[in-house]
Enzyme design. Structure first.
Site, PDB file in Angstrom:
ATOM      1  N   ARG A  42     -52.540  17.970  21.648  1.00 34.64           N
ATOM      2  CA  ARG A  42     -51.755  18.438  20.511  1.00 34.64           C
ATOM      3  C   ARG A  42     -51.444  17.250  19.612  1.00 34.64           C
ATOM      4  NH1 ARG A  42     -46.119  19.520  19.343  1.00 34.64           N
ATOM      5  NH2 ARG A  42     -45.901  21.413  18.093  1.00 34.64           N
ATOM      6  N   SER A 111     -50.344  31.959  21.253  1.00 32.01           N
ATOM      7  CA  SER A 111     -48.902  31.981  21.520  1.00 32.01           C
ATOM      8  C   SER A 111     -48.349  33.373  21.238  1.00 32.01           C
ATOM      9  CB  SER A 111     -48.182  30.968  20.631  1.00 32.01           C
ATOM     10  OG  SER A 111     -48.623  29.658  20.900  1.00 32.01           O
ATOM     11  N   LYS A 140     -40.177  21.633  20.436  1.00 33.69           N
ATOM     12  CA  LYS A 140     -40.502  22.484  19.293  1.00 33.69           C
ATOM     13  C   LYS A 140     -39.217  23.166  18.839  1.00 33.69           C
ATOM     14  CE  LYS A 140     -44.379  25.281  17.764  1.00 33.69           C
ATOM     15  NZ  LYS A 140     -45.541  26.094  18.128  1.00 33.69           N
TER      16      LYS A 140
END
Length: 213
Positions: A42, A111, A140
Site C-alpha cells: 500500500r 473493501s 485510516k
C-alpha cells in the site's frame, strides 16, 4: 487464480510510516519469515516509477516464500509488476471493470462495510472481501467502524473469503472468533513492532486459534 481461505489468515498490509531502522523490504521479509499468509503493498505517496520498482522487488520477495502478493488500488501497477492480486476500495474502480483489465488469473479484493456492498462486490467478480474497520484504527482515519454483527452477517451471506481489517491486534483479535471471517489484515500491529518476525509468529498462532481454517 482464485483466492483460498487460507490466504486470508494473516494478511500483512504495508505502511512505510514505521520504516527507519529497517527498510520496508526488510520489514516485509521479517513478516514473511514470521508467518504472514499474504502481503499487500500500500503506497499513497510514491510516484509511479518508484512504486513500480518497489512492487517488482516485493513481488519477487513474496514469491520466494510462496506467498501471494497484492497491490492496493493501482490496477496499472498490479498488471505491470505481475502481482497475484489487486485490492480496491468502494471509491475505486468496480470489480467488474478491474476484471476486464487484469484478466481471469489475478485475484481481486474489494473493501466492504455493509452486506449490500459485499453482495454487490461478489456479484461483480470479487474473489475476496476486506471488511472493516472492525475496531477503531489510526491507520485510516476516515474508516467507518463495522460491528461484529455486520461482519458475521456478511460472512454468512457471501461465499467468497472474508478478511477482517481495522485496528486488529494481539489484544483484540480473538474477539472476532465465531464471526465467520477467514483471517485478519494487519498494518500497525505488524509494521510498528520492534521485532516483526517474532510478533508475526505470535499473531499467526492467535489467528489459527481465532479463525476457522
Amino acid at each position: 487464480m482464485k483466492c483460498r481461505k487460507e490466504t486470508m489468515l494473516l494478511y500483512a498490509v504495508t505502511d512505510r510510516a514505521w520504516t527507519g531502522k529497517q527498510s520496508l523490504m526488510e520489514q516485509t521479509k521479517a513478516a514473511l519469515k514470521g508467518g504472514v499468509t499474504c502481503v499487500q503493498l500500500r503506497e499513497k505517496e510514491l510516484d509511479e516509477e518508484e512504486f513500480l520498482k518497489e512492487a517488482i522487488e516485493m513481488k519477487k520477495l513474496c514469491g520466494s516464500y510462496g506467498i501471494p502478493f497484492f497491490i492496493n488500488d493501482s490496477v496499472e501497477i498490479a498488471v505491470k509488476c505481475g502481482a497475484d492480486g489487486i485490492h480496491v476500495g468502494q471509491e475505486d474502480m468496480d470489480a467488474g471493470n478491474v476484471r476486464a483489465i487484469v484478466g481471469d488469473e489475478m485475484m481481486i479484493g474489494v473493501s466492504a462495510q455493509t452486506v449490500e456492498q459485499a453482495v454487490a462486490a461478489q456479484e461483480a467478480g470479487a474473489d475476496y472481501l476486506g471488511v472493516g474497520a472492525v475496531f477503531n484504527t489510526a491507520t485510516k482515519l476516515d474508516a467507518c467502524e463495522v460491528s461484529y454483527e455486520t461482519l458475521k452477517e456478511i460472512c454468512e451471506t457471501v461465499s467468497i473469503p472474508v478478511v477482517a481489517i481495522g485496528g486488529i491486534s494481539k489484544k483484540n483479535m480473538q474477539e472476532l472468533s465465531g464471526s465467520g471471517a477467514d483471517g485478519a489484515a494487519l498494518v500497525s500491529a505488524i509494521f510498528s513492532a520492534e521485532d516483526i518476525e517474532q510478533e508475526c509468529r505470535e499473531l499467526r498462532r492467535l489467528a489459527e486459534q481465532t479463525f476457522s481454517i
